[in-house]
Design a protein around this motif. Structure first.
Motif, mmCIF file in Angstrom:
data_model
loop_
_atom_site.group_PDB
_atom_site.id
_atom_site.type_symbol
_atom_site.label_atom_id
_atom_site.label_comp_id
_atom_site.label_asym_id
_atom_site.label_seq_id
_atom_site.Cartn_x
_atom_site.Cartn_y
_atom_site.Cartn_z
ATOM 1 N N THR A 1 -6.999 -3.544 -7.037
ATOM 2 C CA THR A 1 -8.188 -2.726 -7.288
ATOM 3 C C THR A 1 -7.795 -1.403 -7.921
ATOM 4 N N ARG A 2 -8.739 -0.806 -8.604
ATOM 5 C CA ARG A 2 -8.530 0.506 -9.210
ATOM 6 C C ARG A 2 -8.883 1.575 -8.177
ATOM 7 N N ARG A 3 -8.016 2.528 -7.990
ATOM 8 C CA ARG A 3 -8.193 3.551 -6.968
ATOM 9 C C ARG A 3 -7.982 4.943 -7.547
ATOM 10 N N THR A 4 -8.465 5.942 -6.827
ATOM 11 C CA THR A 4 -8.244 7.333 -7.213
ATOM 12 C C THR A 4 -7.706 8.098 -6.019
ATOM 13 N N CYS A 5 -7.063 9.204 -6.327
ATOM 14 C CA CYS A 5 -6.473 10.018 -5.267
ATOM 15 C C CYS A 5 -6.258 11.431 -5.810
ATOM 16 N N TYR B 1 0.811 -1.215 0.000
ATOM 17 C CA TYR B 1 0.000 0.000 0.000
ATOM 18 C C TYR B 1 0.849 1.272 0.000
ATOM 19 N N SER C 1 -3.664 1.577 -9.967
ATOM 20 C CA SER C 1 -4.043 0.237 -9.532
ATOM 21 C C SER C 1 -3.141 -0.158 -8.375
ATOM 22 N N GLN C 2 -3.800 -0.626 -7.288
ATOM 23 C CA GLN C 2 -3.031 -1.029 -6.111
ATOM 24 C C GLN C 2 -3.798 -2.115 -5.375
#
Length: 155
Positions: free
Chosen positions: A114-118, A86, A110-111
Motif C-alpha cells: 500500500t501507499r503510505r505517508t509519514c 513494516y 510503499s510498504q
C-alpha cells in the motif's frame, strides 16, 4: 456504550451460557420441566429428548463444521504478518512536502503493498525540496529521519 463494549458483553454472556451448558451436560444435571404447557383452557404435551451418545455426536458434528468454516474461510494462508515487512529503516520514498531547515515535511512510500505517508525530517537538519528521493535512516516517535538517496548511494 461503544460497539466493542457491546461485543464484549455478548461474548461474556455467551461464554457464561456455554459454561453453564457444559456443567449441566458434563455432570448430568437435568432441569425438570412440567410435561405439559398450559394455555388458557387447553394444554400442550412436551416431550423429553434422550440424553446420550446421539447428543454428543451432534455436538461434535457442529463443532467440526464451525472449525472447518473458521480454518478454510476466515483464516487466510496468504496473509502472515512479519514485523520485518513494516520496518521503516531503509525504506525508499519521495518527499510530498518539502523539508525546511530544521523543519518537518512529508514522505510518500510503499510498504506492505500500500501507499503510505509519514512525517519526515532531514537527518542532518538541512532543507530538502519537494520530490527528492530519500531513504529513511531512523524512525522515532512517528517521524522518519531521512537522507537523500544520492548521498546514500555515494557512501
Amino acid at each position: 456504550m461503544t460497539w466493542s463494549d457491546f461485543y464484549l458483553i455478548c461474548f461474556a454472556i455467551g461464554f457464561l451460557l456455554s459454561f453453564i451448558s457444559f456443567l449441566s451436560g458434563g455432570l448430568r444435571w437435568h432441569l425438570h420441566i412440567p410435561h405439559t404447557l398450559h394455555f388458557g383452557g387447553g394444554h400442550l404435551p412436551v416431550g423429553h429428548a434422550p440424553v446420550g451418545h446421539a447428543t454428543g455426536a451432534a455436538g461434535l458434528a457442529g463443532a467440526t463444521v464451525v472449525f472447518l468454516f473458521l480454518t478454510r474461510v476466515l483464516m487466510s494462508r496468504e496473509e502472515t504478518m512479519d514485523p520485518a515487512d513494516y520496518e521503516m529503516v531503509g525504506v525508499l520514498g519521495r518527499l510530498s512536502n518539502p523539508i525546511r531547515e530544521g523543519g518537518t515535511g512529508e514522505i510518500i512510500y510503499s510498504q506492505a503493498g500500500t501507499r503510505r505517508t509519514c512525517g519526515a525530517r532531514s537527518e542532518n537538519g538541512g532543507a530538502l525540496e519537494k520530490g527528492a528521493e530519500v531513504v529513511v535512516t531512523r524512525y522515532e516517535k512517528g517521524i522518519a529521519y531521512v537522507q537523500r538517496w544520492e548521498e546514500m548511494a555515494n557512501e
